[in-house]
Design a protein around this motif. Structure first.
Motif, short mmCIF file in Angstrom:
data_model
loop_
_atom_site.label_atom_id
_atom_site.label_comp_id
_atom_site.label_asym_id
_atom_site.label_seq_id
_atom_site.Cartn_x
_atom_site.Cartn_y
_atom_site.Cartn_z
N LEU A 132 -7.08 13.82 -13.11
CA LEU A 132 -8.42 13.51 -12.60
C LEU A 132 -8.62 12.01 -12.38
N VAL A 133 -7.85 11.19 -13.12
CA VAL A 133 -7.93 9.74 -12.94
C VAL A 133 -7.19 9.30 -11.68
N VAL A 134 -6.01 9.87 -11.44
CA VAL A 134 -5.17 9.38 -10.36
C VAL A 134 -5.59 9.92 -8.99
N ILE A 135 -6.23 11.09 -8.94
CA ILE A 135 -6.62 11.68 -7.65
C ILE A 135 -7.59 10.78 -6.87
N PRO A 136 -8.68 10.27 -7.49
CA PRO A 136 -9.56 9.36 -6.73
C PRO A 136 -8.83 8.11 -6.24
N PHE A 137 -7.87 7.62 -7.02
CA PHE A 137 -7.07 6.45 -6.62
C PHE A 137 -6.27 6.78 -5.36
N ILE A 138 -5.66 7.97 -5.35
CA ILE A 138 -4.88 8.39 -4.19
C ILE A 138 -5.77 8.55 -2.96
N VAL A 139 -6.92 9.21 -3.15
CA VAL A 139 -7.85 9.41 -2.03
C VAL A 139 -8.30 8.06 -1.47
N GLY A 140 -8.60 7.11 -2.36
CA GLY A 140 -9.02 5.78 -1.91
C GLY A 140 -7.96 5.08 -1.09
N TYR A 197 -5.55 6.66 0.69
CA TYR A 197 -5.37 7.37 1.95
C TYR A 197 -6.48 7.07 2.95
N ILE A 198 -7.67 6.79 2.47
CA ILE A 198 -8.79 6.49 3.37
C ILE A 198 -8.50 5.27 4.24
N GLN A 199 -7.65 4.38 3.73
CA GLN A 199 -7.33 3.17 4.47
C GLN A 199 -6.37 3.41 5.64
N TYR A 200 -5.80 4.64 5.67
CA TYR A 200 -4.92 5.00 6.79
C TYR A 200 -5.72 5.79 7.82
N ASN A 201 -5.17 5.87 9.02
CA ASN A 201 -5.77 6.67 10.08
C ASN A 201 -4.82 7.81 10.46
N GLY A 202 -5.33 8.78 11.20
CA GLY A 202 -4.46 9.82 11.72
C GLY A 202 -4.36 11.07 10.87
N PHE A 203 -5.37 11.35 10.05
CA PHE A 203 -5.35 12.56 9.24
C PHE A 203 -5.52 13.81 10.11
N SER A 204 -5.00 14.91 9.64
CA SER A 204 -5.26 16.20 10.27
C SER A 204 -5.34 17.26 9.17
N ILE A 205 -6.09 18.31 9.43
CA ILE A 205 -6.23 19.39 8.44
C ILE A 205 -4.87 20.01 8.15
N PHE A 206 -4.07 20.17 9.18
CA PHE A 206 -2.74 20.77 9.00
C PHE A 206 -1.91 19.95 8.03
N ASN A 207 -1.89 18.61 8.21
CA ASN A 207 -1.09 17.76 7.33
C ASN A 207 -1.59 17.79 5.89
N ILE A 208 -2.90 17.88 5.71
CA ILE A 208 -3.45 17.94 4.35
C ILE A 208 -3.05 19.24 3.66
N ILE A 209 -3.09 20.36 4.41
CA ILE A 209 -2.67 21.65 3.85
C ILE A 209 -1.20 21.60 3.47
N VAL A 210 -0.37 21.06 4.38
CA VAL A 210 1.06 20.94 4.09
C VAL A 210 1.29 20.05 2.88
N PHE A 211 0.51 18.98 2.77
CA PHE A 211 0.63 18.07 1.62
C PHE A 211 0.37 18.80 0.31
N GLN A 261 0.83 -1.21 0.00
CA GLN A 261 0.00 0.00 0.00
C GLN A 261 0.86 1.26 0.00
N ASP A 262 1.97 1.22 0.76
CA ASP A 262 2.90 2.35 0.76
C ASP A 262 3.47 2.57 -0.64
N TYR A 263 3.84 1.48 -1.28
CA TYR A 263 4.41 1.57 -2.63
C TYR A 263 3.40 2.18 -3.61
N LEU A 264 2.15 1.70 -3.54
CA LEU A 264 1.12 2.25 -4.43
C LEU A 264 0.92 3.74 -4.20
N LEU A 265 0.94 4.14 -2.94
CA LEU A 265 0.78 5.56 -2.64
C LEU A 265 1.94 6.38 -3.18
#
Length: 290
Positions: free
Chosen positions: A154-162, A164-178, A90-94
């Motif tokens: 537009l094709v790869v963004i939904p794949f990336i979001v899908g 990331y959903i499998q991970y835990n520990g998101f924060s608004i700050f980290n998403i902005i930095v990303f 999963q890390d590799y795919l991300l």
């Protein structure tokens, strides 16, 4: 809170530098006319995309195909093991997904200009750009966008979001930095390619190096720890493709040290300054076909 303050202070300093750079652009209208110029370029590129739809679809299809091949390669590699230098499947795919996103964004904004720039310089056909009352480097870098690459985005963004959903520990700050880190990463890819193309002003045979940037980026879309230390240092600090690809995907789930963000931002600023200096010196060596 302390991290937020440091981060906002850095953004303030960076915005101040950008504002001063904007005022240094000729024409007396600051960035306003350059944004207007970019909007004109975008409309023209969109019209071209509409005219050559078949070519655009083929280009987008090949982009998706290459991304699929990368995913299949990962499936083959991880069918033999569950872990490669600390990376799960999963890390590799991300990692390859975010790296592909960075590539597609660079191709959308800048690749069309870089593809033909070396040939234009060598054949002395840069006159129409140099005669315009705008910054010539900005003009040629942004004069065309490739909307077929936007399809890949537009094709790869939904794949990336899908993923990331499998991970835990998101924060608004980290998403902005990303998101900010992705912008810096795209700018980094632009700078490296621009520097390689600018060498054509000084060395005609340097056209052989134009593919080196793409090769280095392909090398960097693998876990950086698998390479010898000398290559790691080159890909992390000299041409920081490895830094970009191996750090960016981790930001939303693991955060990013402020020092790492500042390093890439400073590298981009210094890279832009170097690209501008070399471009201006190269123009003095430019010989028109007319």
């Amino acid at each position: 809170l302390y991290q937020w303050r440091l981060f906002l202070a850095f953004l303030y300093l960076l915005s101040t530098w950008i504002q001063e750079t904007a005022l240094s652009l000729r024409g007396g209208q600051g960035m306003k006319k350059y944004f207007s110029l970019f909007s004109v370029f975008s409309r023209q590129s969109l019209k071209s995309f509409a005219i050559y739809r078949a070519t655009a679809v083929i280009t987008a299809t090949f982009g998706v195909l290459f991304f699929t091949v990368e995913c299949i390669l990962g499936m083959v590699l991880f069918s033999l093991t569950d872990d490669i230098v600390g990376y799960s499947f999963q890390d590799y795919l991300l990692m390859i997904s975010v790296a592909s996103l960075i590539t597609y964004l660079y191709q959308f904004f800048f690749a069309s200009a870089h593809e033909n720039l070396a040939e234009v310089i060598l054949e002395g056909e840069l006159d129409t750009v140099l005669l315009r009352p705008v910054n010539s480097l900005y003009y040629y870098s942004c004069f065309r966008q490739d909307y077929s690459c936007l399809i890949n985005v537009l094709v790869v963004i939904p794949f990336i979001v899908g993923l990331y959903i499998q991970y835990n520990g998101f924060s608004i700050f980290n998403i902005i930095v990303f998101l900010l880190f992705i912008i810096l990463a795209v700018l980094c890819v632009y700078i490296v390619n621009q520097l390689f193309v600018t060498l054509v002003f000084f060395f005609e045979n340097s056209t052989r190096l134009l593919g080196l940037s793409e090769y280095l980026y392909d090398v960097a879309t693998r876990p950086i720890a698998i390479y010898p230390k000398a290559i790691i240092k080159i890909l992390m600090y000299v041409v920081p493709y490895g830094f970009v690809t191996n750090m960016s995907w981790q930001v939303p789930i693991r955060g990013l040290p402020l020092a790492a963000f500042v390093f890439l931002a400073l590298w981009d600023v210094l890279g832009l300054m170097l690209a501008n200096v070399l471009w201006n010196k190269g123009i003095k060596k430019y010989v028109s076909s007319n």
